[in-house]
Design a protein around this motif. Structure first.
Motif, mmCIF file in Angstrom:
data_model
loop_
_atom_site.group_PDB
_atom_site.id
_atom_site.type_symbol
_atom_site.label_atom_id
_atom_site.label_comp_id
_atom_site.label_asym_id
_atom_site.label_seq_id
_atom_site.Cartn_x
_atom_site.Cartn_y
_atom_site.Cartn_z
ATOM 1 N N GLU A 58 0.726 -1.012 0.084
ATOM 2 C CA GLU A 58 0.096 0.206 -0.152
ATOM 3 C C GLU A 58 0.926 1.221 -0.206
ATOM 4 O OE1 GLU A 58 -2.729 -0.643 3.496
ATOM 5 O OE2 GLU A 58 -4.219 -1.098 1.921
ATOM 6 N N VAL A 59 0.418 2.394 -0.697
ATOM 7 C CA VAL A 59 1.075 3.436 -0.731
ATOM 8 C C VAL A 59 0.013 4.680 -0.274
ATOM 9 C CG1 VAL A 59 2.239 5.208 -2.299
ATOM 10 C CG2 VAL A 59 2.488 2.738 -2.746
ATOM 11 N N ALA A 60 0.341 5.485 0.781
ATOM 12 C CA ALA A 60 -0.625 6.416 1.238
ATOM 13 C C ALA A 60 -0.037 7.723 1.073
ATOM 14 C CB ALA A 60 -0.876 6.161 2.656
ATOM 15 N N ALA A 61 -0.906 8.830 0.654
ATOM 16 C CA ALA A 61 -0.940 10.298 0.707
ATOM 17 C C ALA A 61 -1.400 10.637 1.882
ATOM 18 C CB ALA A 61 -1.550 10.848 -0.327
ATOM 19 N N VAL A 62 -0.545 11.142 2.836
ATOM 20 C CA VAL A 62 -1.145 11.672 4.188
ATOM 21 C C VAL A 62 -0.810 13.208 4.586
ATOM 22 C CG1 VAL A 62 -0.225 9.106 4.985
ATOM 23 C CG2 VAL A 62 1.269 10.966 5.362
ATOM 24 N N SER A 63 -1.543 13.397 5.571
ATOM 25 C CA SER A 63 -1.533 14.618 6.202
ATOM 26 C C SER A 63 -1.701 14.619 7.761
ATOM 27 C CB SER A 63 -2.562 15.716 5.641
ATOM 28 O OG SER A 63 -2.535 16.792 6.370
ATOM 29 N N GLY A 64 -0.776 14.965 8.485
ATOM 30 C CA GLY A 64 -0.844 15.148 9.930
ATOM 31 C C GLY A 64 0.055 13.916 10.488
ATOM 32 N N GLU A 65 0.292 13.898 11.727
ATOM 33 C CA GLU A 65 0.843 12.686 12.433
ATOM 34 C C GLU A 65 -0.303 11.751 12.900
ATOM 35 O OE1 GLU A 65 3.824 12.336 13.181
ATOM 36 O OE2 GLU A 65 4.404 14.198 12.071
ATOM 37 N N ARG A 66 0.019 10.474 12.486
ATOM 38 C CA ARG A 66 -0.692 9.333 12.674
ATOM 39 C C ARG A 66 -1.406 9.250 14.112
ATOM 40 N NH1 ARG A 66 -0.477 3.611 9.822
ATOM 41 N NH2 ARG A 66 -2.750 2.843 10.126
ATOM 42 N N TRP A 67 -0.361 9.216 14.844
ATOM 43 C CA TRP A 67 -0.597 8.845 16.371
ATOM 44 C C TRP A 67 -0.531 10.003 17.278
ATOM 45 C CZ3 TRP A 67 -2.907 4.607 15.659
ATOM 46 C CH2 TRP A 67 -2.633 3.629 14.716
ATOM 47 N N ALA A 68 -1.376 10.082 18.031
ATOM 48 C CA ALA A 68 -1.516 11.204 18.903
ATOM 49 C C ALA A 68 -0.182 11.091 20.023
ATOM 50 C CB ALA A 68 -2.813 11.173 20.064
ATOM 51 N N LYS A 69 0.345 12.332 20.272
ATOM 52 C CA LYS A 69 1.562 12.368 21.044
ATOM 53 C C LYS A 69 1.042 12.087 22.713
ATOM 54 C CE LYS A 69 4.445 14.841 18.112
ATOM 55 N NZ LYS A 69 4.539 13.714 17.195
ATOM 56 N N PRO A 70 1.534 11.160 23.342
ATOM 57 C CA PRO A 70 1.070 10.712 24.654
ATOM 58 C C PRO A 70 1.709 11.989 25.779
ATOM 59 C CG PRO A 70 2.943 9.239 23.895
ATOM 60 C CD PRO A 70 2.482 10.117 22.697
ATOM 61 N N ALA A 71 0.979 12.097 26.653
ATOM 62 C CA ALA A 71 1.520 12.919 27.871
ATOM 63 C C ALA A 71 2.648 12.104 28.334
ATOM 64 C CB ALA A 71 0.461 13.179 28.904
ATOM 65 N N LYS A 72 3.552 12.804 29.128
ATOM 66 C CA LYS A 72 4.389 11.813 29.619
ATOM 67 C C LYS A 72 4.283 10.626 30.559
ATOM 68 C CE LYS A 72 8.093 15.622 29.664
ATOM 69 N NZ LYS A 72 8.974 16.307 30.459
ATOM 70 N N ASP A 73 2.866 10.890 31.281
ATOM 71 C CA ASP A 73 2.707 9.881 32.248
ATOM 72 C C ASP A 73 1.470 8.869 31.735
ATOM 73 O OD1 ASP A 73 0.698 11.738 32.116
ATOM 74 O OD2 ASP A 73 0.215 11.772 34.429
ATOM 75 N N THR A 76 -1.125 4.811 27.217
ATOM 76 C CA THR A 76 -1.924 4.339 26.205
ATOM 77 C C THR A 76 -2.172 5.337 24.920
ATOM 78 O OG1 THR A 76 -3.876 5.507 27.428
ATOM 79 C CG2 THR A 76 -3.146 3.005 27.972
ATOM 80 N N ALA A 77 -1.720 6.459 25.104
ATOM 81 C CA ALA A 77 -2.013 7.270 24.036
ATOM 82 C C ALA A 77 -1.350 7.191 22.689
ATOM 83 C CB ALA A 77 -1.563 8.697 24.514
ATOM 84 N N ALA A 78 -0.186 6.323 22.734
ATOM 85 C CA ALA A 78 0.480 6.000 21.420
ATOM 86 C C ALA A 78 -0.643 5.319 20.485
ATOM 87 C CB ALA A 78 1.781 5.293 22.055
#
Length: 133
Positions: A58-73, A76-78
């Motif tokens: 698969e080849v994707a054209a993307v915009s933005g970061e795929r995974w949310a940036k987790p808080a330090k503590d 699960t956010a990744a």
């Protein structure tokens, strides 16, 4: 497993490549351009397999970061997809030395091309399989 394969010849080719031979795809985005089109953008992509083996990818054209940036503590956010992430995909089948040019239509403005965005294909030099638009 061969008796259960829907495509015995395809099954044989796959198992020969990955179990009996040495196969290692290496995808390179040779060119990628975007142009405004009705309802969004058309991204013209040229991808080459400079490695060995033959795989659909698969080849994707993307915009933005795929995974949310987790808080330090937060551990699960990744695994949570960022709500601003957008993608449009196409699939190519490339053998050793094969080049394919195709178009992916997006209803958003893409920022980069990513070959194998879900990391399903073992490949060499994965960073060459990404291009900014």
């Amino acid at each position: 497993m061969r008796p259960y394969a829907a495509d015995p010849a395809g099954y044989d080719a796959f198992t020969r490549q990955w179990f009996e031979e040495k196969a290692m795809p290496q995808y390179v985005v040779e060119s990628a351009t975007k142009v405004a089109a009705a309802g969004g953008y058309d991204v013209r992509v040229r991808v080459k397999n400079t490695g060995t083996g033959r795989m659909p990818v698969e080849v994707a054209a993307v915009s933005g970061e795929r995974w949310a940036k987790p808080a330090k503590d937060d551990t699960t956010a990744a695994s949570v997809q960022d709500p601003d992430y957008r993608e449009a995909r196409g699939t190519v089948i490339l053998g050793s030395g094969d080049v394919q040019e195709f178009t992916v239509h997006c209803d958003f403005e893409p920022k980069q091309i990513v070959v194998d965005p879900d990391v399903r294909v073992l490949q060499l030099k994965r960073k060459q399989a990404v291009a900014k638009l």
